[in-house]
Design a protein around this motif. Structure first.
Motif, PDB file in Angstrom:
ATOM      1  N   LEU B  18      26.441  34.644  49.861  1.00 32.66           N
ATOM      2  CA  LEU B  18      26.587  36.060  49.709  1.00 32.66           C
ATOM      3  C   LEU B  18      27.986  36.423  49.789  1.00 32.66           C
ATOM      4  CD1 LEU B  18      23.568  37.355  51.742  1.00 32.66           C
ATOM      5  CD2 LEU B  18      23.653  37.223  49.407  1.00 32.66           C
ATOM      6  N   ASP B  19      28.923  35.928  50.751  1.00 33.89           N
ATOM      7  CA  ASP B  19      30.120  36.433  50.891  1.00 33.89           C
ATOM      8  C   ASP B  19      30.996  35.728  50.002  1.00 33.89           C
ATOM      9  OD1 ASP B  19      30.822  38.035  53.246  1.00 33.89           O
ATOM     10  OD2 ASP B  19      30.581  36.166  54.595  1.00 33.89           O
ATOM     11  N   LEU B  20      30.727  34.516  49.396  1.00 33.76           N
ATOM     12  CA  LEU B  20      31.644  33.915  48.112  1.00 33.76           C
ATOM     13  C   LEU B  20      31.420  34.641  47.001  1.00 33.76           C
ATOM     14  CD1 LEU B  20      33.119  31.645  47.540  1.00 33.76           C
ATOM     15  CD2 LEU B  20      31.330  30.194  47.034  1.00 33.76           C
ATOM     16  N   ALA B  21      30.288  35.173  46.802  1.00 31.76           N
ATOM     17  CA  ALA B  21      29.868  36.085  45.496  1.00 31.76           C
ATOM     18  C   ALA B  21      30.729  37.171  45.762  1.00 31.76           C
ATOM     19  CB  ALA B  21      28.492  36.350  45.538  1.00 31.76           C
ATOM     20  N   GLU B  22      30.612  37.927  46.877  1.00 31.80           N
ATOM     21  CA  GLU B  22      31.488  39.208  46.969  1.00 31.80           C
ATOM     22  C   GLU B  22      33.098  38.806  46.699  1.00 31.80           C
ATOM     23  OE1 GLU B  22      30.393  41.156  50.497  1.00 31.80           O
ATOM     24  OE2 GLU B  22      29.010  42.468  49.284  1.00 31.80           O
ATOM     25  N   GLU B  23      33.411  37.850  47.371  1.00 29.44           N
ATOM     26  CA  GLU B  23      34.935  37.633  47.209  1.00 29.44           C
ATOM     27  C   GLU B  23      35.364  37.060  45.664  1.00 29.44           C
ATOM     28  OE1 GLU B  23      36.491  34.574  49.823  1.00 29.44           O
ATOM     29  OE2 GLU B  23      35.322  35.033  51.283  1.00 29.44           O
ATOM     30  N   ALA B  24      34.371  36.212  44.984  1.00 28.23           N
ATOM     31  CA  ALA B  24      34.550  35.912  43.852  1.00 28.23           C
ATOM     32  C   ALA B  24      34.527  37.158  42.519  1.00 28.23           C
ATOM     33  CB  ALA B  24      33.476  34.689  43.219  1.00 28.23           C
ATOM     34  N   TYR B  25      33.683  37.968  43.187  1.00 28.73           N
ATOM     35  CA  TYR B  25      33.681  39.125  42.008  1.00 28.73           C
ATOM     36  C   TYR B  25      34.902  39.946  42.265  1.00 28.73           C
ATOM     37  CZ  TYR B  25      32.177  43.693  40.404  1.00 28.73           C
ATOM     38  OH  TYR B  25      32.080  44.578  39.777  1.00 28.73           O
ATOM     39  N   ALA B  26      35.479  39.968  43.381  1.00 26.59           N
ATOM     40  CA  ALA B  26      36.721  40.822  43.696  1.00 26.59           C
ATOM     41  C   ALA B  26      37.770  40.240  42.717  1.00 26.59           C
ATOM     42  CB  ALA B  26      37.028  41.007  45.055  1.00 26.59           C
ATOM     43  N   ALA B  27      37.920  38.801  42.914  1.00 27.15           N
ATOM     44  CA  ALA B  27      38.941  38.049  42.230  1.00 27.15           C
ATOM     45  C   ALA B  27      39.001  38.207  40.762  1.00 27.15           C
ATOM     46  CB  ALA B  27      38.850  36.502  42.628  1.00 27.15           C
ATOM     47  N   ALA B  28      37.568  38.124  40.248  1.00 22.67           N
ATOM     48  CA  ALA B  28      37.376  38.260  38.747  1.00 22.67           C
ATOM     49  C   ALA B  28      37.552  39.582  38.252  1.00 22.67           C
ATOM     50  CB  ALA B  28      36.150  37.634  38.429  1.00 22.67           C
ATOM     51  N   LEU B  29      37.515  40.698  39.242  1.00 24.35           N
ATOM     52  CA  LEU B  29      37.696  42.206  38.566  1.00 24.35           C
ATOM     53  C   LEU B  29      39.040  42.045  38.518  1.00 24.35           C
ATOM     54  CD1 LEU B  29      36.304  44.714  38.080  1.00 24.35           C
ATOM     55  CD2 LEU B  29      36.524  45.513  40.715  1.00 24.35           C
ATOM     56  N   GLU B  30      39.854  41.577  39.304  1.00 25.02           N
ATOM     57  CA  GLU B  30      41.286  41.991  39.471  1.00 25.02           C
ATOM     58  C   GLU B  30      41.475  41.381  38.325  1.00 25.02           C
ATOM     59  OE1 GLU B  30      42.912  40.828  43.264  1.00 25.02           O
ATOM     60  OE2 GLU B  30      44.797  40.468  42.255  1.00 25.02           O
ATOM     61  N   ALA B  31      41.190  40.223  37.994  1.00 29.01           N
ATOM     62  CA  ALA B  31      41.856  39.185  36.640  1.00 29.01           C
ATOM     63  C   ALA B  31      41.500  40.223  35.462  1.00 29.01           C
ATOM     64  CB  ALA B  31      41.225  38.080  36.678  1.00 29.01           C
ATOM     65  N   CYS B  32      40.335  40.708  35.461  1.00 30.27           N
ATOM     66  CA  CYS B  32      39.827  41.657  34.534  1.00 30.27           C
ATOM     67  C   CYS B  32      40.692  42.822  34.000  1.00 30.27           C
ATOM     68  CB  CYS B  32      38.507  41.852  34.574  1.00 30.27           C
ATOM     69  SG  CYS B  32      37.814  42.765  33.231  1.00 30.27           S
ATOM     70  N   LEU B  33      41.105  43.366  35.210  1.00 31.89           N
ATOM     71  CA  LEU B  33      41.966  44.815  35.224  1.00 31.89           C
ATOM     72  C   LEU B  33      43.191  44.380  34.918  1.00 31.89           C
ATOM     73  CD1 LEU B  33      40.889  46.487  38.466  1.00 31.89           C
ATOM     74  CD2 LEU B  33      40.144  46.893  36.117  1.00 31.89           C
ATOM     75  N   CYS B  34      43.852  43.076  34.860  1.00 37.79           N
ATOM     76  CA  CYS B  34      45.318  42.696  34.710  1.00 37.79           C
ATOM     77  C   CYS B  34      45.303  42.400  32.962  1.00 37.79           C
ATOM     78  CB  CYS B  34      45.628  41.378  35.279  1.00 37.79           C
ATOM     79  SG  CYS B  34      45.910  41.845  37.078  1.00 37.79           S
ATOM     80  N   LEU B  35      44.150  42.183  32.340  1.00 37.52           N
ATOM     81  CA  LEU B  35      44.099  41.941  30.872  1.00 37.52           C
ATOM     82  C   LEU B  35      44.719  43.076  30.205  1.00 37.52           C
ATOM     83  CD1 LEU B  35      40.395  40.268  30.359  1.00 37.52           C
ATOM     84  CD2 LEU B  35      42.688  39.348  30.585  1.00 37.52           C
ATOM     85  N   LYS B  36      45.468  42.499  28.974  1.00 41.67           N
ATOM     86  CA  LYS B  36      45.912  43.362  28.168  1.00 41.67           C
ATOM     87  C   LYS B  36      44.834  44.375  27.203  1.00 41.67           C
ATOM     88  CE  LYS B  36      49.674  41.204  27.054  1.00 41.67           C
ATOM     89  NZ  LYS B  36      50.066  40.038  26.024  1.00 41.67           N
ATOM     90  N   ASP B  37      43.726  43.589  26.753  1.00 42.87           N
ATOM     91  CA  ASP B  37      42.783  44.303  25.960  1.00 42.87           C
ATOM     92  C   ASP B  37      41.493  43.752  26.933  1.00 42.87           C
ATOM     93  OD1 ASP B  37      44.421  44.570  23.692  1.00 42.87           O
ATOM     94  OD2 ASP B  37      44.437  42.376  23.486  1.00 42.87           O
ATOM     95  N   ALA B  38      40.771  44.917  26.968  1.00 42.55           N
ATOM     96  CA  ALA B  38      39.630  44.909  28.114  1.00 42.55           C
ATOM     97  C   ALA B  38      38.763  43.750  27.191  1.00 42.55           C
ATOM     98  CB  ALA B  38      38.907  46.191  28.259  1.00 42.55           C
ATOM     99  N   PRO B  39      37.921  43.091  27.944  1.00 42.38           N
ATOM    100  CA  PRO B  39      37.012  42.085  27.242  1.00 42.38           C
ATOM    101  C   PRO B  39      35.613  43.043  26.649  1.00 42.38           C
ATOM    102  CG  PRO B  39      36.594  41.948  29.456  1.00 42.38           C
ATOM    103  CD  PRO B  39      37.906  42.809  29.283  1.00 42.38           C
TER     104      PRO B  39
END
Lengths: 118, 395
Positions: B18-39
């Protein structure tokens, strides 16, 4: 994962009127459980312990130990034996623990064993 | 729509942590927000990227073996971008399964529901703490301990065999009930529509899976009744309309009929419980659509039953509101004053009820003070508009 199943039971149940019959039935239950464990092909171990009256405890205070008569926990239920079984997960371990015969009062504590690689 | 709960649930089921799921989600969300074009499909993108982030996180922290196991499970060894470019299967909906897992009987009873609400339903810890009337700090510790136990004791991530559902059903139902409470207690407007739909969907599913569990049927009925009023709860300014003033022609009669059927089936099983009683209270309110007036004595009797089955300060509070309608405001106020104050000081409905009673007794100053106390407790917009309007009327 390996789980230790710690059997805490009220020894006095075996001292009563039908004590020896009860003990026979309990031991038969353990034999049946052991047969099942063997048949399942999994790793396991386990032992019955002698009565809590034979226990000796070294009690520590501020790191200084002194030897005392009796078991560590002073409760009505004494640690009477244990199994260590290899189980898929906690539910699997609980299933095995439920097969431990317990004619009177007591409890089986289920604890994961610290894995070797960590 | 908030994608977090669904993605976290899918990740937790995949990663079994459960913890890892939350951490990984946060990391992926951050990466998503850094994208030039939203997926094009952000949830799917986040899900796929989070799976890979999880592998990095594990490599960085501890077990190489586990990282390898996950890497091979997520079939991405060749081209790391491949499965991002062509998004694979839809994200599996694992929420109900994970709620059952969070409700494992080996977790402390007071932690099960909190863990499910936090991890699977995505409620903030502060909000969960308020539901349980404890401090945020204690709730945080409770959830952390439970998460650690899930991981360290090897609680399985599979839906348990049917014969074990009974052990967990109570906590599962309580989770869904609180989810519904969060969606509706703060009534209208900032009430979370997605959360309400989700609570309804999950409760209906549980009722279908467990048709012999009267409380499961009761909960599904309760939520259906709450949803039946969704179109009647706000005025044109976005202010909340209290139940007693709602236009009954805007109620969804088919949802009310569905709830009635569920409650009839539950009654045939002959084992009343708190969810069924709460649903009956709501059904009695719904009958105003046919009977013009509300049968308050019947509602009071149902609250008496609820106090026997599941006493709590909140039930006592709601019962007092019914007492006001049957016996008058003074008796209701006496009831309210019996509730230990420290249990309710931070509960907005308490101050709102107090204000209502004082104003019916003609004590406008006390009514205004109580409203001020309620307004300090950060009501959502729709309720704030209603309370502010009342506050002006009082001064």
């Amino acid at each position: 994962m390996q789980y230790m199943l710690l059997i805490n039971e009220d020894e006095s149940a075996y001292a009563g009127e039908n004590g020896s019959q009860l003990m026979e039935a309990t031991l038969a239950g353990h034999m049946k459980l052991i047969e099942e464990l063997v048949a399942s092909g999994r790793e396991w171990s386990g032992n019955r312990l002698k009565d809590a009256s034979t226990a000796t405890t070294i009690r520590y205070k501020d790191g200084q130990g002194s030897v005392h008569d009796g078991p560590f926990a002073e409760t009505h239920e004494e640690l009477g034996g244990y199994y260590i079984v290899d189980a898929k997960d906690l539910d699997d371990a609980i299933e095995w623990a439920r097969k431990i015969p317990m004619p009177g009062n007591g409890g089986v504590e289920i604890r994961p064993v610290w894995p070797e690689e960590e | 729509m908030d994608v977090r709960p669904r993605v976290i649930a899918a990740l937790a089921a995949h990663l079994r942590d459960l913890d890892l799921a939350e951490e990984a989600y946060a990391a992926a969300l951050e990466a998503c927000l850094c994208l030039k074009d939203a997926p094009s499909d952000p949830p799917a993108w986040i899900f796929v990227v989070a799976k890979r982030k999880a592998i990095d996180l594990i490599r960085r922290s501890r077990s190489e073996a586990r990282a390898y196991e996950l890497a091979s499970a997520s079939q991405a060894e060749d081209d790391p971008m491949a499965d991002i470019l062509e998004l694979p299967d839809p994200i599996p909906d694992e929420r109900l399964r994970l709620i059952f897992i969070c409700c494992h009987p080996s977790l402390a009873p007071e932690a099960r529901v909190a863990l499910a609400l936090k991890t699977i339903c995505g409620l903030p810890v502060g909000q969960i703490a308020r539901l349980f009337l404890i401090s945020e700090q204690s709730m945080y510790q409770r959830i952390t301990r439970a998460k650690t136990k899930v991981r360290e004791a090897g609680i399985p991530f599979e839906l348990p065999a049917r014969r074990h559902w009974g052990d967990r059903l109570g906590a599962v139902l309580l989770t869904l009930e609180l989810l519904y409470t969060v969606a509706y207690q703060d009534s209208a407007a900032e009430y979370d529509g997605d959360l309400a739909i989700e609570a309804d969907r999950l409760a209906t599913m549980v009722a279908e899976l467990c048709p012999d569990e009267p409380e499961a049927l009761g909960l599904a009925a309760l939520i259906a009744l709450a949803r039946s009023r969704e179109n009647a709860r706000l005025d044109t300014f976005g202010a909340m309309i209290p139940l007693s003033r709602q236009d009954t022609s805007k109620w969804d009669m088919s949802a009310i009929a569905r709830a009635r059927c569920l409650l009839d089936s539950a009654a045939q099983l002959g084992s009343p419980g708190p969810c069924q009683i709460m649903a009956l209270i709501q059904l009695t309110h719904a009958r105003r659509a046919f009977d013009i007036k509300t049968d308050w004595p019947a509602i009071l009797k149902l609250y008496d039953a609820l106090m026997l089955l599941r006493p709590s300060p909140v039930v006592q509070l709601n019962r007092a509101i019914a007492v006001a309608e049957v016996e008058g405001a003074a008796s209701a106020l006496a009831e309210l004053q019996q509730i230990p104050k420290e249990r309710l000081e931070n509960a907005r409905p308490y101050h709102v009820a107090l204000s209502h009673l004082y104003s019916r007794m003609g004590d406008n100053q006390a009514a205004a003070d109580a409203l001020d106390a309620a307004l300090l407790l950060d009501p959502p917009r729709a309720e704030r508009l209603l309370l502010e309007r009342r506050r002006i009327e009082l001064s």
